[in-house]
Every structure is written in structure tokens, then in C-alpha cells.
Design a protein around this motif. Sequence first.
Motif, mmCIF file in Angstrom:
data_model
loop_
_atom_site.group_PDB
_atom_site.id
_atom_site.type_symbol
_atom_site.label_atom_id
_atom_site.label_comp_id
_atom_site.label_asym_id
_atom_site.label_seq_id
_atom_site.Cartn_x
_atom_site.Cartn_y
_atom_site.Cartn_z
ATOM 1 N N ALA A 94 -44.123 -14.372 4.569
ATOM 2 C CA ALA A 94 -43.315 -14.765 3.428
ATOM 3 C C ALA A 94 -43.973 -15.839 2.562
ATOM 4 O O ALA A 94 -43.871 -15.804 1.361
ATOM 5 C CB ALA A 94 -41.969 -15.259 3.932
ATOM 6 N N GLN A 95 -44.643 -16.815 3.185
ATOM 7 C CA GLN A 95 -45.008 -18.026 2.461
ATOM 8 C C GLN A 95 -46.476 -18.427 2.531
ATOM 9 O O GLN A 95 -46.927 -19.200 1.688
ATOM 10 C CB GLN A 95 -44.246 -19.233 3.062
ATOM 11 N N ALA A 96 -47.172 -17.971 3.558
ATOM 12 C CA ALA A 96 -48.440 -18.643 3.872
ATOM 13 C C ALA A 96 -49.453 -18.580 2.751
ATOM 14 O O ALA A 96 -50.410 -19.334 2.744
ATOM 15 C CB ALA A 96 -49.060 -18.075 5.138
ATOM 16 N N ARG A 97 -49.228 -17.680 1.794
ATOM 17 C CA ARG A 97 -50.205 -17.584 0.711
ATOM 18 C C ARG A 97 -50.350 -18.895 -0.048
ATOM 19 O O ARG A 97 -51.357 -19.148 -0.684
ATOM 20 C CB ARG A 97 -49.804 -16.477 -0.255
ATOM 21 N N THR A 376 -53.947 -15.454 -16.415
ATOM 22 C CA THR A 376 -52.929 -14.547 -15.852
ATOM 23 C C THR A 376 -53.282 -14.219 -14.409
ATOM 24 O O THR A 376 -52.434 -14.240 -13.511
ATOM 25 C CB THR A 376 -52.857 -13.245 -16.701
ATOM 26 N N GLN A 377 -54.548 -13.933 -14.205
ATOM 27 C CA GLN A 377 -55.002 -13.615 -12.855
ATOM 28 C C GLN A 377 -54.901 -14.803 -11.905
ATOM 29 O O GLN A 377 -54.593 -14.650 -10.738
ATOM 30 C CB GLN A 377 -56.460 -13.163 -12.907
ATOM 31 N N ARG A 378 -55.182 -15.981 -12.448
ATOM 32 C CA ARG A 378 -55.107 -17.182 -11.612
ATOM 33 C C ARG A 378 -53.687 -17.322 -11.060
ATOM 34 O O ARG A 378 -53.481 -17.562 -9.874
ATOM 35 C CB ARG A 378 -55.474 -18.424 -12.430
ATOM 36 N N LEU A 379 -52.699 -17.126 -11.922
ATOM 37 C CA LEU A 379 -51.316 -17.307 -11.475
ATOM 38 C C LEU A 379 -50.843 -16.181 -10.558
ATOM 39 O O LEU A 379 -50.137 -16.424 -9.594
ATOM 40 C CB LEU A 379 -50.383 -17.365 -12.690
ATOM 41 N N SER A 380 -51.228 -14.947 -10.889
ATOM 42 C CA SER A 380 -50.749 -13.819 -10.078
ATOM 43 C C SER A 380 -51.606 -13.615 -8.842
ATOM 44 O O SER A 380 -51.145 -13.038 -7.858
ATOM 45 C CB SER A 380 -50.772 -12.520 -10.888
ATOM 46 N N GLU A 497 -37.808 -11.314 -18.678
ATOM 47 C CA GLU A 497 -39.011 -12.136 -18.487
ATOM 48 C C GLU A 497 -39.965 -11.482 -17.495
ATOM 49 O O GLU A 497 -39.629 -10.464 -16.892
ATOM 50 C CB GLU A 497 -38.596 -13.511 -17.955
ATOM 51 N N TYR A 498 -41.112 -12.129 -17.278
ATOM 52 C CA TYR A 498 -42.131 -11.631 -16.335
ATOM 53 C C TYR A 498 -41.474 -11.234 -15.004
ATOM 54 O O TYR A 498 -40.878 -12.075 -14.323
ATOM 55 C CB TYR A 498 -43.166 -12.732 -16.093
ATOM 56 N N PRO A 499 -41.535 -9.961 -14.640
ATOM 57 C CA PRO A 499 -40.866 -9.548 -13.403
ATOM 58 C C PRO A 499 -41.609 -10.055 -12.171
ATOM 59 O O PRO A 499 -42.851 -10.108 -12.203
ATOM 60 C CB PRO A 499 -40.903 -8.023 -13.479
ATOM 61 N N PRO A 500 -40.890 -10.427 -11.112
ATOM 62 C CA PRO A 500 -41.579 -11.029 -9.964
ATOM 63 C C PRO A 500 -42.651 -10.122 -9.374
ATOM 64 O O PRO A 500 -42.448 -8.918 -9.251
ATOM 65 C CB PRO A 500 -40.450 -11.247 -8.938
ATOM 66 N N ASP A 501 -43.799 -10.736 -9.032
ATOM 67 C CA ASP A 501 -44.843 -9.979 -8.339
ATOM 68 C C ASP A 501 -44.310 -9.562 -6.972
ATOM 69 O O ASP A 501 -43.412 -10.189 -6.422
ATOM 70 C CB ASP A 501 -46.090 -10.857 -8.153
ATOM 71 N N GLU A 502 -44.902 -8.506 -6.412
ATOM 72 C CA GLU A 502 -44.427 -8.012 -5.114
ATOM 73 C C GLU A 502 -45.477 -8.317 -4.046
ATOM 74 O O GLU A 502 -46.558 -7.723 -4.052
ATOM 75 C CB GLU A 502 -44.168 -6.511 -5.191
ATOM 76 N N TRP A 503 -45.140 -9.235 -3.160
ATOM 77 C CA TRP A 503 -46.054 -9.621 -2.083
ATOM 78 C C TRP A 503 -45.731 -8.855 -0.816
ATOM 79 O O TRP A 503 -44.569 -8.684 -0.459
ATOM 80 C CB TRP A 503 -45.931 -11.120 -1.794
ATOM 81 N N GLN A 504 -46.779 -8.372 -0.138
ATOM 82 C CA GLN A 504 -46.610 -7.793 1.195
ATOM 83 C C GLN A 504 -47.678 -8.427 2.056
ATOM 84 O O GLN A 504 -48.856 -8.077 1.933
ATOM 85 C CB GLN A 504 -46.816 -6.285 1.156
ATOM 86 N N GLY A 505 -47.267 -9.387 2.896
ATOM 87 C CA GLY A 505 -48.261 -10.122 3.663
ATOM 88 C C GLY A 505 -49.225 -10.789 2.711
ATOM 89 O O GLY A 505 -48.806 -11.524 1.816
#
Length: 523
Positions: A94-97, A376-380, A497-505
Motif C-alpha cells: 500500500a505505502q512503501a513506495r 509529470t513523470q517525476r510525480l507519477s 481533475e487528474y484521476p488517481p494513478d493505479e498502484w499494484q505493489g
Amino acid sequence: MSIISVTPLSQALSLGAIFLLTLVIPKVLRWRARMNKTLNMNCLHSSTPYLPWAHPDFSHPTEVPGDSRNMLEKSSGRLPKGDTSFFLAVHFYAQARTIYVNGQAFKIPHIDRWEVVVSGKEMIEDMKKASDMDLSFVEALRESMQSDYTLGAAPAQDPYHIAVVRTPLTRNLGARFDDIREEIVLAMQDQIPAKGVDHYDSPILCPIIFGEASEWIKVPMLYTVMKIVSRTSNRFFVGAPLSLYASSRQMFLLAVKRATKHLEPLILERLRKEEEYGSSEWPDKPNDLISWLLDEAQGERRNNIISNIVLRVLHINFGAIHTTSITFTSCLFRLAGNPELVQILREEVEPIIKELGWSKATMGQMKKLDSFMKETQRLSGNVGATSMNRMALRDFTFSNGTVIPAGTIVSVASYAMNRDDEIYEEADTLNPFRFSNMRAQEGESTKHQMAGLDPSYMLFGGGRQMCPGRFFAVNELKALLAHVLVTYDLKFENGGEYPPDEWQGASVNPNRSAMVMFRKRAA
Ligand code: HEM
């Protein structure tokens, strides 16, 4: 009389609660007990062995300064005291990134193995300088992607396609730019068919269009972008679109079959010409990826030449399409939510195109666009939580004394570094012109570019294995975005607004279901 109304929501919540109580929680508790028994979260520092069930070479003690549990507790402030193994696994998912301590190593649990994650200039430099015999990019790819099965074994055994991407492919960007431009125009007409954007006589020379805005059309963004990027890239690679993205073994086999059907006649024709002229040079030889790969494939590399070339074209597609598509999509999401930004970028792009037309050289002049794409890439963090994944082929000692044993997968905490206020001022905020402002400083004009070498920016990895396709990627992305800017207006439906990115692990995609509205540009 009181009426208890059972709404669909409360029904769903009750069912959810029953599901949690009866099925999930007992399973989770059992898993937690098992994990706590098996994992030893202190072992980076201690003399206790690594995971018994991980890579065989993990079974001997190692020395790494710093205690991973304390480090994570300190940096997140959220981890509970005591046995943290279960929480750490969940936490990573969930968070470690976002968790790291600059300049130190820690390890994170995967389902089947550990990964050691490092950060800070010194440790990253150590990784960049390490030889392939110490830290191997190819072996890490083989292990983490199971690439022998998902991408075919030949490209990893003799990865000469990397040199082909690095040199002839990149060198021919200028010469083949018109093809890229033409395919962008045609693919966008097909995939984003706003009325009025369909009248080009010459897609290469097409003017910047003005006139009446057309009606808004709704476009599923990531899906559409994948098709546009696949067409554009493959027009450059093999002259004709190949819509291929192999993500599993079955898909891969299907992709090989389809690609072979398409590419075999082209490869056979080139081989026939070589024989006819007795040389690899012959009149009107196409200037494309098949020719560049065949030129590199001499001697024993000519064995099984058809499947060898097909696998490499697919491998390059695999490296190119997904990465470029997610970057392009994230940029479009940022633009759709920010009309002022669109305006500023148009003011940069339009005069350049009007005066000098579409070419590799003109893309080089779009400094604000370059900065916006990089930011953009830095943030995403679209390559995921980590970058520079390598496998230690023998025990490897960092210059701060940290030792990782042979067999360890090691990577850099790239996403967490992207979000570190000590590296980037107001790191969690999009500042589209962060990098172009840096370039405006004296003596900095050639630095801070998206494809350049920047020690704390690892979108393209780093060291000798840094993405060889990055110059092509950045030029293609600029050509795609510049075309959107001068051709379309774009926005989210209902002012979203900017839709949330989807993280999987550790991996991330831009939102896969988000739509963007497009119309022919108003003015
Ligand atoms: C925005 C787009 C792209 C991103 C973010 C990206 C990112 C990366 C990263 C992180 C690596 C590993 C580097 C390392 O570990 O040090 C890599 C390797 C590689 N990339 Fe890219 N890349 C992109 C576009 C492309 C394109 C367009 C091509 C081809 C023209 C390409 C071809 C490759 C190849 C051949 C490798 C070597 C690994 C392999 O054989 O799979 N990439 N890329």
C-alpha cells in the motif's frame, strides 16, 4: 412502527462485513502467523540468515548497516512496534513506495523473495559503476519478469538488440521523422476522430488548424493511447503498424505468431537481396529496425534468423509501447485538467512549428514541453516504485560497507526520491516548468532534459543499462503532445481533475478507466 429499509448500499456493506469476518480475517491471521514465523525483518543488520525459502544464496549471513524495521518506523511513523513482518508486507503493497531513508539500504518482502532497495547518490553511483558481472540487468529482468517464458529466451541470451536501439535506431530519428509525424496524424485522426480534424492533404506538412470548434467527443484515454503509440512506434520500427503488447505467456505466443506472419516475408526478402547483391548493402535498402537488426546479426547470430529477429522486434515493442503510452497518458491527464498550462505550452510549440515545421530539430527547441513531460513523470513515477533493477551475480559491497549476497535483487527507491523535498522543492506539487526554469540559469541550458543524465531522476534507469530508447521516446512523446496541443482542445467531463494513478505493489499505471473529452481546437 419503525421501518428498517435495506438499501443496496447497506446490503453490500453487510455482505462485505460477513465476508471479512468469516473468510478474510481468519485467513489473514493465519498468514500473519506464518509470515511472522518465517520472516526475519531485522536480518539486514543481524547475523541471522536471510529467508530460508528465498534464493539459495540468501542462506548465508550478510552485513548491512541499519535496521530495516527501525528505518521504516522512523521514515513512515506509522509502523507498529513489535513484529512487523506482516505489516511490512501489507505496508509495502500500500505505502512503501514513499518510504526510504536517503543513503541507506533496506529490504522489502515480495511473495516469493526479498528485494533490497537502496537510495542516495553514493549507493546509486556504486550501482551505476558496477560491472555486468557484479550487478546484472539482464538476470534481474529474467528473474523478475520471467522473461525467458514471457518474452522469449534469445534476446536475453545475446541482447544485441540493445546496441541496435542505442545506435542505428537513435541515429536515424532525424532521417525518419516524417514517417513518425505522418503516422501520428493518421493514427490520431482514426483514434480521436473529432469533427474537422480530418482534412489533411499532406499529414507531414499539415498546417496548424483553426476555425470552428467541433463537438466534444469522449475518449477512453489509456486504451486509445496504446493504439496510437503502437502505430506510431511500429511505423518507425518496421514501416507498418503492429499492434502488439505481450503481457503473458499465451498472449506472447499469439503475438509471436502474428508478428511472424507479418515480418517473415519482409525478412526473407531482405535476405534474398543480400544474396543477390552478395553484400548487406544494396540499392533502396529500407532504413528500418529489420535492416538494423540484420546488420548486427552476423555469424552465428544468423541461426534461426526469422524467429530471432521477430523476438527482438517484439522485445523492443515490449520495452517501448507500454512505457511511452503511460507517459503520454499521464501528460494528457495533466493537460485535460489545466487549460492555462495548455495555453502556455501552445505559446511555445506553435511559433516553432509555424516557423520551422515538424522535425527532430524542432522538437529539440520545445524546452517547456520537455520540462512538463519530465515533471509529470517525476510525480507519477511511471516506471514504478523502484528503478535500476539488478541481480547481484556475486556478493556485492557498496562503498558505505553494505554487502548484498549473490542472488539478491537490488533496486533504487526512485519514486520515493522523486517525492523527497530535500531533492525537489515542494516535491509533491506539479511545477511543470521546474526543469526549464533550471535550464534558464546560466551554464545550465543543456542540462535537466528529460532524456539527459540526472543523478536523482531515474525514469530511464541509470548507468550502462540506461534505457537505450529514451531519445526516440522523448522525441516521439513531444511530437505526439505537440500535435494534440495544436490540433485539439481537451478537458475532463464535468470539470474533473487528474484521476488517481493505479498502484499494484511496486508498479503503477495511470488510471485505466478515465475518459478525456476532445474537440477540434477552438482558437
Ligand atoms: C517513456 C518511455 C520509456 C521509459 C520510461 C523507459 C524506461 C526504461 C527503463 C527504466 C529501462 C531499464 C534501464 C535500467 O534498468 O537502467 C529501459 C530499458 C530498455 N528500454 Fe526503455 N523506456 C522507454 C521507452 C523505450 C523505447 C521507445 C524503446 C525502444 C525504442 C525502449 C527500449 C528499451 C530497451 C531495448 C531496454 C533494454 C532492456 C530490454 O532489452 O528490455 N525504451 N527502459
